[in-house]
Motif scaffolding. Structure first.
Motif, PDB file in Angstrom:
ATOM      1  N   UNK A  78       0.847  -1.186   0.000  1.00  0.00           N
ATOM      2  CA  UNK A  78       0.000   0.000   0.000  1.00  0.00           C
ATOM      3  C   UNK A  78       0.887   1.243   0.000  1.00  0.00           C
ATOM      4  N   UNK A  79       0.497   2.240  -0.805  1.00  0.00           N
ATOM      5  CA  UNK A  79       1.339   3.422  -0.973  1.00  0.00           C
ATOM      6  C   UNK A  79       0.495   4.699  -0.889  1.00  0.00           C
ATOM      7  N   UNK A  80       0.213   5.189   0.309  1.00  0.00           N
ATOM      8  CA  UNK A  80      -0.420   6.506   0.423  1.00  0.00           C
ATOM      9  C   UNK A  80       0.481   7.564  -0.208  1.00  0.00           C
ATOM     10  N   UNK A 116       1.342  -6.643  -8.266  1.00  0.00           N
ATOM     11  CA  UNK A 116       2.172  -7.808  -8.537  1.00  0.00           C
ATOM     12  C   UNK A 116       2.083  -8.833  -7.413  1.00  0.00           C
ATOM     13  N   UNK A 117       2.196 -10.109  -7.777  1.00  0.00           N
ATOM     14  CA  UNK A 117       2.146 -11.177  -6.784  1.00  0.00           C
ATOM     15  C   UNK A 117       3.338 -11.103  -5.841  1.00  0.00           C
ATOM     16  N   UNK A 118       4.534 -10.863  -6.408  1.00  0.00           N
ATOM     17  CA  UNK A 118       5.730 -10.674  -5.594  1.00  0.00           C
ATOM     18  C   UNK A 118       5.818  -9.198  -5.213  1.00  0.00           C
ATOM     19  N   UNK A 119       5.338  -8.866  -4.027  1.00  0.00           N
ATOM     20  CA  UNK A 119       5.265  -7.472  -3.616  1.00  0.00           C
ATOM     21  C   UNK A 119       6.639  -6.859  -3.375  1.00  0.00           C
ATOM     22  N   UNK A 120       7.666  -7.687  -3.182  1.00  0.00           N
ATOM     23  CA  UNK A 120       8.982  -7.177  -2.809  1.00  0.00           C
ATOM     24  C   UNK A 120       9.941  -7.089  -3.988  1.00  0.00           C
ATOM     25  N   UNK A 121       9.419  -7.231  -5.205  1.00  0.00           N
ATOM     26  CA  UNK A 121      10.258  -7.131  -6.399  1.00  0.00           C
ATOM     27  C   UNK A 121      10.702  -5.679  -6.600  1.00  0.00           C
ATOM     28  N   UNK A 122      11.759  -5.494  -7.404  1.00  0.00           N
ATOM     29  CA  UNK A 122      12.224  -4.140  -7.707  1.00  0.00           C
ATOM     30  C   UNK A 122      11.324  -3.468  -8.743  1.00  0.00           C
TER      31      UNK A 122
END
Length: 228
Positions: A78-80, A116-122
Motif C-alpha cells: 500500500x502506498x499513500x 504484482x504477486x511478488x510485492x517485494x520485487x524491484x
C-alpha cells in the motif's frame, strides 16, 4: 473378530487419523506463511519524486505544470501519496485574439496498490486513485474591437478572475529500479471533474493540475523517483 477384519479396522483407523492430520498440516503451513508475511514491517520507507511531463508540456506548448510527490511504503503493498504542483498557462488564441494567463498551486491526495504477486520485487505495477483540488485566478485580455461608427478601439481586460475546481483521478502505472535508490516510472491518469466554479466570466480555458477545462480528460506522468 477375524484377522482380516482386524487388519481392515486398523487400516481404517490409520486413514481417518491421516485425514484428520491434513487440515492441521495445512493450518500449520498457513500459519508459517502468515508469520512470513507478518515479518515484513508495516513501514518500509518512503519515496520522493518529480514529474518530467509537465515541464516538457510548457516548453513545447502553452500550458503545463511542475509537480512533486511524497509516497509512503506500507508492507510493499500500500502506498499513500501526496502530490503537489504549480500549473501555468500562457495562451494566445489565434482566432479570437484572446490572451489567457494563469498560475496557481494544486493539491492531490490518494493511494496506490501494488498489483504484482511478488510485492517485494524491484518492479511494481500499481493502480490507485487521487482526490485533487485547486483554487486559482486567471487574467484575460483582448486588443479590442474597432467601433464602425466612431472609429475608436476599446480594449477588453479582466484580471484576477477567481475560480476553483475539484476532481478525481484513476491511476495505473509502473516503476522500476534503475540503480541504487533511483527508480523510473510512468502513470496514466483519467481525470473526472467533481465540481467547479469558473468565476464571473464563465468557462475558464485552463485549470492548474487538471489541464484544459472540461468534464474529463486523460493525461500522464513520467517520474524520477528516489526510494528511501
Amino acid at each position: 473378530m477375524t484377522l482380516h477384519g482386524s487388519i481392515s479396522t486398523y487400516i481404517s483407523s490409520i486413514a481417518v487419523s491421516l485425514l484428520m492430520l491434513v487440515p492441521s498440516a495445512a493450518c500449520a503451513k498457513d500459519d508459517g506463511n502468515k508469520a512470513a508475511n507478518d515479518s515484513v514491517p508495516l513501514f518500509c520507507g518512503f519515496a520522493v519524486s518529480a514529474d518530467l511531463v509537465g515541464p516538457v508540456q510548457m516548453l513545447i506548448g502553452d500550458y503545463g505544470q511542475y509537480e512533486a510527490a511524497l509516497r509512503i511504503n506500507l508492507k510493499d503493498r500500500y502506498f499513500p501519496i501526496v502530490e503537489l504542483g504549480i500549473g501555468k498557462a500562457d495562451h494566445d488564441d489565434d482566432v479570437t485574439n484572446i490572451k489567457y494567463k494563469a498560475s496557481a498551486p494544486y493539491f492531490k491526495i490518494g493511494a496506490d496498490f501494488n498489483l504484482l504477486k511478488n510485492k517485494h520485487d524491484v518492479y511494481r505495477l500499481y493502480a490507485g486513485a487521487r482526490y485533487a483540488f485547486t483554487s486559482y485566478k486567471y487574467d484575460l485580455s483582448h486588443p479590442g474591437m474597432k467601433d464602425p461608427v466612431w472609429g475608436n478601439t476599446a480594449p477588453y481586460e479582466a484580471e484576477d478572475v477567481k475560480c476553483s475546481c475539484q476532481w478525481l483521478e484513476a491511476v495505473i502505472g509502473v516503476d522500476a529500479k534503475m540503480f541504487g535508490p533511483v527508480h523510473l516510472g510512468w502513470s496514466l491518469r483519467y481525470r473526472s471533474r467533481l465540481s467547479h466554479d469558473d468565476g464571473a466570466l464563465g468557462n475558464s480555458w485552463y485549470v492548474p493540475g487538471f489541464g484544459k477545462s472540461g468534464g474529463s480528460n486523460i493525461g500522464g506522468t513520467f517520474n524520477v523517483i528516489i526510494d528511501i
